[in-house]
Motif scaffolding. Structure first.
Motif, PDB file in Angstrom:
ATOM      1  N   ASN A 118     -28.386  -0.478  10.019  1.00 22.19           N
ATOM      2  CA  ASN A 118     -27.073  -0.710   9.423  1.00 22.19           C
ATOM      3  C   ASN A 118     -26.727   0.416   8.469  1.00 22.19           C
ATOM      4  O   ASN A 118     -27.600   0.962   7.787  1.00 22.19           O
ATOM      5  CB  ASN A 118     -27.050  -2.042   8.679  1.00 22.19           C
ATOM      6  CG  ASN A 118     -27.257  -3.227   9.605  1.00 22.19           C
ATOM      7  OD1 ASN A 118     -26.780  -3.210  10.743  1.00 22.19           O
ATOM      8  ND2 ASN A 118     -27.960  -4.236   9.143  1.00 22.19           N
ATOM      9  N   SER A 119     -25.439   0.753   8.442  1.00 21.38           N
ATOM     10  CA  SER A 119     -24.972   1.833   7.580  1.00 21.38           C
ATOM     11  C   SER A 119     -23.645   1.430   6.947  1.00 21.38           C
ATOM     12  O   SER A 119     -22.842   0.718   7.556  1.00 21.38           O
ATOM     13  CB  SER A 119     -24.818   3.135   8.368  1.00 21.38           C
ATOM     14  OG  SER A 119     -24.262   4.148   7.562  1.00 21.38           O
ATOM     15  N   SER A 120     -23.427   1.918   5.746  1.00 18.52           N
ATOM     16  CA  SER A 120     -22.158   1.641   5.064  1.00 18.52           C
ATOM     17  C   SER A 120     -21.111   2.698   5.365  1.00 18.52           C
ATOM     18  O   SER A 120     -19.964   2.595   4.899  1.00 18.52           O
ATOM     19  CB  SER A 120     -22.394   1.569   3.551  1.00 18.52           C
ATOM     20  OG  SER A 120     -22.921   2.796   3.067  1.00 18.52           O
ATOM     21  N   THR A 121     -21.486   3.715   6.134  1.00 20.64           N
ATOM     22  CA  THR A 121     -20.564   4.796   6.447  1.00 20.64           C
ATOM     23  C   THR A 121     -20.711   5.202   7.902  1.00 20.64           C
ATOM     24  O   THR A 121     -21.760   4.962   8.521  1.00 20.64           O
ATOM     25  CB  THR A 121     -20.819   6.010   5.541  1.00 20.64           C
ATOM     26  OG1 THR A 121     -19.929   7.089   5.900  1.00 20.64           O
ATOM     27  CG2 THR A 121     -22.244   6.501   5.688  1.00 20.64           C
ATOM     28  N   ASP A 122     -19.667   5.834   8.436  1.00 20.93           N
ATOM     29  CA  ASP A 122     -19.747   6.373   9.788  1.00 20.93           C
ATOM     30  C   ASP A 122     -19.870   7.890   9.772  1.00 20.93           C
ATOM     31  O   ASP A 122     -19.731   8.539  10.804  1.00 20.93           O
ATOM     32  CB  ASP A 122     -18.524   5.952  10.601  1.00 20.93           C
ATOM     33  CG  ASP A 122     -17.214   6.424   9.965  1.00 20.93           C
ATOM     34  OD1 ASP A 122     -17.262   6.920   8.817  1.00 20.93           O
ATOM     35  OD2 ASP A 122     -16.155   6.276  10.602  1.00 20.93           O
ATOM     36  N   GLU A 126     -24.549  11.724   6.812  1.00 25.36           N
ATOM     37  CA  GLU A 126     -25.225  10.739   5.966  1.00 25.36           C
ATOM     38  C   GLU A 126     -26.099   9.812   6.804  1.00 25.36           C
ATOM     39  O   GLU A 126     -27.179   9.388   6.360  1.00 25.36           O
ATOM     40  CB  GLU A 126     -24.185   9.935   5.180  1.00 25.36           C
ATOM     41  CG  GLU A 126     -23.379  10.776   4.199  1.00 25.36           C
ATOM     42  CD  GLU A 126     -22.410   9.936   3.382  1.00 25.36           C
ATOM     43  OE1 GLU A 126     -22.577   8.697   3.372  1.00 25.36           O
ATOM     44  OE2 GLU A 126     -21.502  10.501   2.754  1.00 25.36           O
ATOM     45  N   ILE A 127     -25.676   9.501   8.023  1.00 28.63           N
ATOM     46  CA  ILE A 127     -26.470   8.626   8.889  1.00 28.63           C
ATOM     47  C   ILE A 127     -27.797   9.289   9.245  1.00 28.63           C
ATOM     48  O   ILE A 127     -28.863   8.660   9.209  1.00 28.63           O
ATOM     49  CB  ILE A 127     -25.673   8.269  10.160  1.00 28.63           C
ATOM     50  CG1 ILE A 127     -24.521   7.332   9.802  1.00 28.63           C
ATOM     51  CG2 ILE A 127     -26.580   7.632  11.201  1.00 28.63           C
ATOM     52  CD1 ILE A 127     -23.612   7.016  10.963  1.00 28.63           C
ATOM     53  N   GLN A 130     -30.447   9.034   6.730  1.00 29.70           N
ATOM     54  CA  GLN A 130     -31.033   7.707   6.573  1.00 29.70           C
ATOM     55  C   GLN A 130     -32.106   7.401   7.616  1.00 29.70           C
ATOM     56  O   GLN A 130     -32.919   6.495   7.424  1.00 29.70           O
ATOM     57  CB  GLN A 130     -29.930   6.644   6.663  1.00 29.70           C
ATOM     58  CG  GLN A 130     -28.883   6.733   5.557  1.00 29.70           C
ATOM     59  CD  GLN A 130     -27.739   5.763   5.781  1.00 29.70           C
ATOM     60  OE1 GLN A 130     -27.759   4.957   6.707  1.00 29.70           O
ATOM     61  NE2 GLN A 130     -26.714   5.858   4.935  1.00 29.70           N
TER      62      GLN A 130
END
Length: 313
Positions: A118-122, A126-127, A130
């Motif tokens: 799960n990610s808070s951004t697309d 940044e993905i 993570q």
């Protein structure tokens, strides 16, 4: 002469007793003390010896060889194989070499592991930060390995949406109107695909005409993602060990036969070579005992004549 003998008899007896005890003390020296041979704790923790599955003996040009074969695994400790000298049938054998024959077999195959996070951004940068740079896996059929992420194939999807609304406005100018009459102003306009309604009008007179500045307003609605689901494939080779057997062969060679030559007194020559001090001590004990008995007898005889002379006997 009798007086001299009487004085020397006790001292002679003590000297003989000391001579009798000295060989025993020498025999109990550090080299013969059992406590001195106690292994240190580090050596006591050595791995347990393993036993050979097969022993082969050969002889060539007078040289006798013994090969001890051990069937171990990669996880076994090689130090468990005995490599010290040993004797067999009058010959002493010394290690020449330890041969290794790796019988283990492995096979490999390509493997893909799909990981969902799960990610808070697309935002892809940044993905990627993570994600784990490597993934260690073990499959149900016994394969294992380390996989790497396939960055170009990363998939990002919205996990959910919410609806939002806001007020939007737009302005329009209408010059040279004959009168300051709101009926001369359009009641609605279209702006950015939205229909806005007249909200306010400002008038200005100029040379008998009127200029109107109209303000329109409306509501804009939309939706936004509440989060993102990221799917990434980790790819690579995985391997499985089908056989974990390793054959070790310890090769020993003889370097002569052990010879035992009794000496003139019938004592084993090898025993004298290894512990000459002990053997001498054994020979001195009867002699010391005899001298001690003689000294003690002389002292008793002297005491008897002395007492007889004084009339005690």
């Amino acid at each position: 002469m009798k007086r001299t003998w009487r004085r020397l008899a006790p001292a002679l007896a003590a000297l003989v007793l000391i001579l009798a005890l000295c060989p025993a003390a020498l025999a109990a020296g550090p080299e013969n003390d059992p406590a001195a041979n106690i292994m240190p704790a580090a050596q006591a923790a050595a791995p347990s010896a393993v036993y050979p599955a097969e022993v082969r003996e050969t002889e060539e040009n007078g040289v006798h060889r013994i090969e001890k074969v051990y069937y171990l695994t990669r996880r076994d400790d090689l130090a468990a194989i005995p490599t010290g000298d040993f004797e067999r049938e009058g010959r002493t054998y010394t290690l020449l070499d330890v041969l290794k024959n790796d019988q283990s077999e492995t096979d490999s195959k390509d493997h893909i592991e799909v990981v969902t996070v799960n990610s808070s951004t697309d935002n892809m940068t940044e993905i990627i930060q993570q994600l784990e740079p490597a993934l260690e896996v073990t499959t149900e059929d016994g394969y294992s390995g380390v996989l790497s992420p396939d960055y170009p194939g990363i998939q990002v999807e919205a996990a959910g949406y919410k609806t939002s609304s806001r007020t939007v406005t737009a302005s329009r100018s209408y010059p040279n109107l004959s009168d300051a009459d709101a009926s001369l102003i359009p009641k609605t306009i279209s702006d950015g695909g939205r229909t806005l309604t007249l909200a306010d009008v400002q008038w200005q007179e100029a040379g008998g005409y009127y200029n109107a500045s109209a303000t329109y307003s409306g509501t804009a609605t939309g939706k936004y993602a509440t989060g993102y689901t990221v799917k990434v494939e980790y790819k690579g080779d995985v391997t499985r060990t089908r056989s974990d057997s390793v054959i070790y062969t310890a090769v020993f060679a003889s370097h002569g036969e052990t010879q035992f030559q009794p000496d003139a007194a019938g004592t084993d020559g090898a025993e004298l070579a290894e512990g000459g001090g002990v053997s001498k001590a054994v020979l001195l004990i009867p002699l010391a005992a005899l001298l001690g008995a003689a000294g003690f007898g002389g002292w008793k005889l002297t005491k008897y004549y002395k007492n007889k002379k004084r009339g005690y006997v």
